[in-house]
Design a protein around this motif. Structure first.
Motif, PDB file in Angstrom:
ATOM      1  N   LEU A  12      -7.717   4.458  -5.551  1.00  7.43           N
ATOM      2  CA  LEU A  12      -7.731   4.844  -4.024  1.00  7.43           C
ATOM      3  C   LEU A  12      -6.335   5.602  -3.945  1.00  7.43           C
ATOM      4  O   LEU A  12      -6.472   6.486  -3.037  1.00  7.43           O
ATOM      5  CB  LEU A  12      -7.440   3.559  -3.332  1.00  7.43           C
ATOM      6  N   ALA A  13      -5.570   5.317  -4.681  1.00  8.81           N
ATOM      7  CA  ALA A  13      -4.067   6.058  -4.437  1.00  8.81           C
ATOM      8  C   ALA A  13      -4.449   7.513  -4.680  1.00  8.81           C
ATOM      9  O   ALA A  13      -3.761   8.681  -4.124  1.00  8.81           O
ATOM     10  CB  ALA A  13      -2.860   5.776  -5.248  1.00  8.81           C
ATOM     11  N   ALA A  22      -6.376   5.019   5.358  1.00 10.91           N
ATOM     12  CA  ALA A  22      -6.162   4.575   4.135  1.00 10.91           C
ATOM     13  C   ALA A  22      -5.328   3.410   3.819  1.00 10.91           C
ATOM     14  O   ALA A  22      -5.577   2.512   3.143  1.00 10.91           O
ATOM     15  CB  ALA A  22      -5.829   5.515   3.025  1.00 10.91           C
ATOM     16  N   MET A  68      -5.927  -0.067   1.351  1.00 12.83           N
ATOM     17  CA  MET A  68      -5.033  -0.092   0.326  1.00 12.83           C
ATOM     18  C   MET A  68      -4.435  -1.485   0.476  1.00 12.83           C
ATOM     19  O   MET A  68      -4.179  -2.152  -0.714  1.00 12.83           O
ATOM     20  CB  MET A  68      -3.875   1.018   0.179  1.00 12.83           C
ATOM     21  N   GLN A  77      -6.670  -4.332  -0.256  1.00 14.10           N
ATOM     22  CA  GLN A  77      -7.122  -4.418  -1.550  1.00 14.10           C
ATOM     23  C   GLN A  77      -6.112  -4.881  -2.472  1.00 14.10           C
ATOM     24  O   GLN A  77      -6.228  -5.062  -3.674  1.00 14.10           O
ATOM     25  CB  GLN A  77      -7.657  -2.887  -1.983  1.00 14.10           C
ATOM     26  N   TYR A 136      -2.920  -3.445  -2.777  1.00 12.64           N
ATOM     27  CA  TYR A 136      -1.978  -2.345  -3.334  1.00 12.64           C
ATOM     28  C   TYR A 136      -0.642  -2.540  -3.088  1.00 12.64           C
ATOM     29  O   TYR A 136      -0.201  -3.362  -1.962  1.00 12.64           O
ATOM     30  CB  TYR A 136      -2.339  -1.166  -2.792  1.00 12.64           C
ATOM     31  N   ALA A 180       1.702   2.495  -1.855  1.00 10.04           N
ATOM     32  CA  ALA A 180       0.819   2.927  -0.980  1.00 10.04           C
ATOM     33  C   ALA A 180       1.263   3.731   0.221  1.00 10.04           C
ATOM     34  O   ALA A 180       0.720   4.967   0.272  1.00 10.04           O
ATOM     35  CB  ALA A 180       0.018   1.625  -0.348  1.00 10.04           C
ATOM     36  N   ALA A 194      -2.058  -1.584  -8.225  1.00 11.22           N
ATOM     37  CA  ALA A 194      -3.203  -1.022  -7.796  1.00 11.22           C
ATOM     38  C   ALA A 194      -4.324  -1.447  -8.098  1.00 11.22           C
ATOM     39  O   ALA A 194      -5.257  -0.837  -9.293  1.00 11.22           O
ATOM     40  CB  ALA A 194      -3.060   0.494  -8.076  1.00 11.22           C
TER      41      ALA A 194
END
Length: 452
Positions: free
Chosen positions: A103-104, A132, A136, A139, A141, A146, A210
């Motif tokens: 994702l990053a 985002a 993040m 999730q 992160y 992030a 992450a």
């Protein structure tokens, strides 16, 4: 006192920029005030006022190159407001879900793509923060990672073409916009690669920073995945290729390409049925306000720099540099350090419009022929060094504008401490990228040299 008027002018600028007044009014007002002082002291003829007005009209109002700026602003705003950029981010998130820090990495890639469609840093950072950062954080992160990823990738638009800053720099330095665009491509991609490398290494060492997207996220099957790519990923990428390809291929000037990009973004939004009258009104309002702000600063900075030249400021700087005996490399590193420090307090617009007209003649007179393979392109190399350096001005506290944009639109659980902590590694990567271009000017000059 007369001899030190240019220094007093700079000192007054440093004071009034912190006063809270609009930058355009500060620059223009100081230019007018010091011109009046010069007239009262008998240093200038009152009729020289019309020279300043003529410089503003010829350098800003009547400059066809600057027409590209509102078109690129409009293009980027359409992509943001219509939700096309949101769909692009979602598609990239699915495509990179099996990679550490996927994702990053997606956010960084969307930053590169947004950079190639607009130079509006505020729009890029705010959009990616809203889209985002909550995902993040939810999730799992690391908040610093992030935040740093979004802030750094959001600022790539100031360097990668079609960057508004490069259009301004080319005009101030009287060099080709197309050449400067080409010179910025490889440095911008190298910085992007440094970001990606750091994210992969950091998340491989500490996977808990992450967590990956679950494989259940996104479409099922190859056909659905291809549909996602064709629907959300390819259209903006094709638009970027058309805009930049027309410039690099010599088919269109940057001004013409900006019109192509604006029309293409609008057509794309209409085809996707994401452009309503309310959205169009919001796009026009934001584009108009951003353009007016930029051109107001152009007018004020032109007046300031021209009055500074009338007072003998350029000659004073040349004499000062010569008396230092620092040599070409000493002057270059002093100037780069000065720009880096100014970036802690001021935006790229003020730094560019104040520093470039003053120091560009000094740099052009320095001899780097033993280091630069194409000595006639020394000014282009210097401009790219300035551009990479100025990108850090959006990240460096206390007044890094990307940090303010992010904090204003970030979830409540993301604190300013997370943001400051997150951008430190990316500032270090910026400095590494800058030193690479200093050591190997070919990074910036090879592509424009091939197109000569």
């Amino acid at each position: 006192m007369i001899e030190f008027l240019p220094l007093l002018m700079f000192a007054a600028l440093a004071v009034f920029l912190f006063s809270g007044f609009p930058v355009a009014f500060v620059l223009g007002g100081l230019g007018l005030a010091f011109w009046l002082l010069a007239v009262l002291l008998g240093l200038e003829n009152p009729l020289s006022f019309f020279l300043v007005v003529g410089r503003i009209f010829g350098g800003v109002v009547n400059n066809l190159v600057l027409v590209a700026i509102p078109m690129f602003i409009f293009m980027g705003t359409v992509l943001e407001k219509s939700g096309i950029a949101h769909d692009l981010l979602a598609a990239l998130g699915v495509l990179t879900r099996r990679v550490p820090g996927g994702l990053a990495l997606s956010v960084t890639l969307i930053g590169v793509i947004m950079a190639a469609t607009t130079g509006i840093i505020g729009a890029s950072v705010v959009m990616m923060t809203l889209l985002a950062l909550p995902v993040m954080v939810n999730q799992g992160y690391d908040k610093a990672l992030a935040s740093g990823t979004i802030a750094a990738s959001g600022t790539l638009g100031i360097l990668l073409p079609p960057s508004i800053m490069l259009v301004v720099m080319a005009d101030l330095l009287s060099i080709s916009v197309g050449s400067l665009f080409m010179a910025a491509v490889i440095p911008g991609l190298i910085l992007s690669a440094l970001y990606l490398f750091y994210i992969v290494v950091r998340t491989s060492i500490s996977p808990q920073m992450a967590p990956p997207l679950p494989l259940s996220e996104g479409p099922d099957g190859i056909r659905a995945l291809l549909g996602l790519v064709l629907k959300s990923f390819m259209p903006p990428v094709i638009l970027i290729a058309l805009v930049l390809g027309s410039i690099f291929g010599g088919i269109a000037t940057p001004t013409e390409a900006s019109g192509l990009g604006a029309a293409g973004a609008l057509a794309l939004a209409l085809l996707k049925r994401k452009m309503s009258w309310m959205t169009l009104k919001a796009v026009i309002d934001q584009s108009t306000l951003t353009t007016a702000m930029l051109f107001g600063i152009f007018v004020g900075a032109t007046a300031f720099s021209y009055v500074f030249a009338l007072l003998g400021g350029h000659g004073m700087i040349v004499d000062l540099v010569a008396s230092m005996g620092a040599g070409p490399w000493g002057v270059l590193f002093i100037l780069m350090a000065m720009v880096f420090i100014l970036g802690f307090f001021f935006d790229w617009i003020e730094i560019t419009l104040i520093i470039l007209p003053v120091f560009a003649p000094v740099i052009a007179a320095l001899d780097f022929s033993t280091h630069v393979a194409w000595p006639e392109m020394t000014v282009i190399w210097f401009a790219i060094l300035m551009a990479v350096n100025l990108q850090t001005s959006f990240l460096t506290p206390p007044f890094g504008f990307a940090l303010f944009y992010m904090k204003g639109s970030a979830p409540k659980e993301v604190k300013i401490q997370h943001i400051y902590k997150g951008i430190i590694p990316f500032i270090a990567l910026q400095i590494i990228g800058l030193l690479m271009i200093v050591a190997w000017p070919e990074i910036a000059l090879w592509l424009p040299a091939q197109m000569e």
